[in-house]
Scaffold this active site. Structure first.
Site, mmCIF file in Angstrom:
data_model
loop_
_atom_site.group_PDB
_atom_site.id
_atom_site.type_symbol
_atom_site.label_atom_id
_atom_site.label_comp_id
_atom_site.label_asym_id
_atom_site.label_seq_id
_atom_site.Cartn_x
_atom_site.Cartn_y
_atom_site.Cartn_z
ATOM 1 N N GLY A 32 17.589 10.463 -19.703
ATOM 2 C CA GLY A 32 18.596 11.521 -19.554
ATOM 3 C C GLY A 32 18.757 11.865 -18.085
ATOM 4 N N HIS A 33 17.619 12.119 -17.409
ATOM 5 C CA HIS A 33 17.667 12.408 -15.969
ATOM 6 C C HIS A 33 18.249 11.207 -15.213
ATOM 7 C CE1 HIS A 33 13.992 14.868 -17.215
ATOM 8 N NE2 HIS A 33 14.812 15.782 -16.747
#
Ligand code: AMP
Length: 270
Positions: A32-33
Site C-alpha cells: 500500500g505504501h
C-alpha cells in the site's frame, strides 16, 4: 537515499521549491505504501518518505506500544525503490510545543473514526500541519484506505497550504483484505476472518449498486459479522463519499467499517 533524523537538516540539504513528492507514513511498509511512493516517483522529480509513529494520534497507550516497527526492513525497501530522501524525526522535534500536538475537529466531522477514536484525527492533523509548516512540499500522497483521514486532511489544508493532494486507491492482498501495517499482528485464522468480512461487504456493495434498496440488509451483515468468534464491529455504515453524510444514492455511496479482529482494530472502506 539520504536519511535525515531531523527536519532542520533536511531543509538545509533539500530545496523544497523543486518538484518533490512527500509520502508520510508510520513505517512497517507494505505494498500500500509502495503504491503511494510509486505514484510520487511518477509525478515528481524526487520523493521524500517520512517514517514517524505519531504518538498524538493514538488514543490507547497499548496500541501505540504495540504498533509494528521495522526500520531496518523499511530502509531496505526504500533503497530498493530508489527513494531519494527518508525523514525519520524524533517526537521532540515535531512537538517542541505541546500545544501543537492536537488540532480541533468541527462537531459535524465527528463521525465514524472521529467519534470512536477521540483525539485520533486531532493528532493526525497536528502532525500533518507540523510537516507542512516545516517542510513545505508541493505534492503529498495519501491512500484511500484511510478515506476519512484523506477527506479531513483535504479540508484542513485547503486554504492554508499551497499543496496538491494526490489520493491513491486501496491496495488489497489475498482474499481482498486491505493491506495494513497492523495485519502482521493477525494470525492465519484472523486473516481468513478478515477476508470473509471483506468479501461479504464487497458482495453487499455489488447488490446495493444493482438496487439501492438492498441497503436495508445492512443489519443482517452486521449480525453475521458480529457472530464470528472474536470479531466485534465498532461501526459499519453507508455514507456519501463526498461529504460523509448519510444522504447518498447508488452513485456516490461508500461502505465504511471499523472492527476488532482478536483485539486488533482494523478499518476499511468499499
Ligand atoms: P500509515 O503508515 O498506516 O499511516 O499509512 C501511510 C499512508 O499509506 C496513508 O496515506 C495510508 O492511507 C496509506 N495506505 C496504508 N495502507 C494502504 C493500502 N492498503 N492501500 C493504499 N494506501 C495505503
Amino acid at each position: 537515499m539520504i536519511i535525515f533524523k531531523s527536519i532542520n537538516t533536511l531543509n538545509k540539504e533539500v530545496n523544497f521549491k523543486a518538484n518533490i513528492g512527500f509520502v508520510p507514513t508510520m513505517g512497517a511498509l507494505h505494498k500500500g505504501h509502495i503504491s503511494l511512493i510509486k505514484s510520487s516517483k511518477k509525478i515528481c522529480k524526487k520523493t521524500l518518505v517520512s517514517i514517524f509513529i505519531n504518538p498524538s494520534q493514538f488514543n490507547k497507550a497499548n496500541d501505540f506500544k504495540n504498533y509494528p516497527k521495522n526500520l531496518k526492513k523499511d530502509i531496505a525497501i526504500l533503497k530498493k525503490l530508489k527513494v531519494d530522501y527518508l525523514l525519520a524525526p524524533k517526537v521532540k522535534e515535531i512537538y517542541r510545543n505541546k500545544k501543537n500536538s492536537k488540532i480541533k475537529l468541527k462537531k459535524k466531522d465527528k463521525v465514524m473514526c472521529a467519534l470512536y477514536r477521540p483525539g485520533h484525527f486531532e493528532g493526525v492533523l497536528a502532525v500533518i500541519n507540523q510537516f507542512l509548516i516545516k517542510i513545505k512540499p508541493k505534492h503529498i500522497f495519501f491512500g484511500e484506505k484511510d478515506y476519512q483521514q484523506l477527506l479531513l486532511i483535504k479540508k484542513f489544508v485547503k486554504n492554508k497550504f499551497k499543496i496538491t493532494i494526490h489520493n491513491c486507491p486501496t491496495i488489497r492482498g489475498k482474499g481482498n483484505i486491505a493491506l495494513s501495517s497492523r495485519n502482521v499482528l493477525l494470525s492465519n485464522t484472523d486473516i481468513k476472518k478478515s477476508a470473509y468480512i471483506a468479501n461479504l461487504i464487497l458482495n453487499f456493495k455489488r447488490n446495493m449498486k444493482r438496487d439501492i434498496l438492498f441497503k436495508k440488509h445492512l443489519k443482517n451483515i452486521i449480525y453475521k459479522i458480529n457472530n464470528i468468534k472474536k470479531i466485534k464491529i465498532e461501526y459499519l455504515e453507508i455514507r456519501n463519499k463526498i461529504n460523509l453524510s448519510k444522504n447518498y444514492n447508488r452513485n456516490n455511496f461508500k461502505i465504511f467499517i471499523a472492527y476488532y479482529n482478536n483485539k486488533v482494530r482494523l478499518i476499511d472502506n468499499y
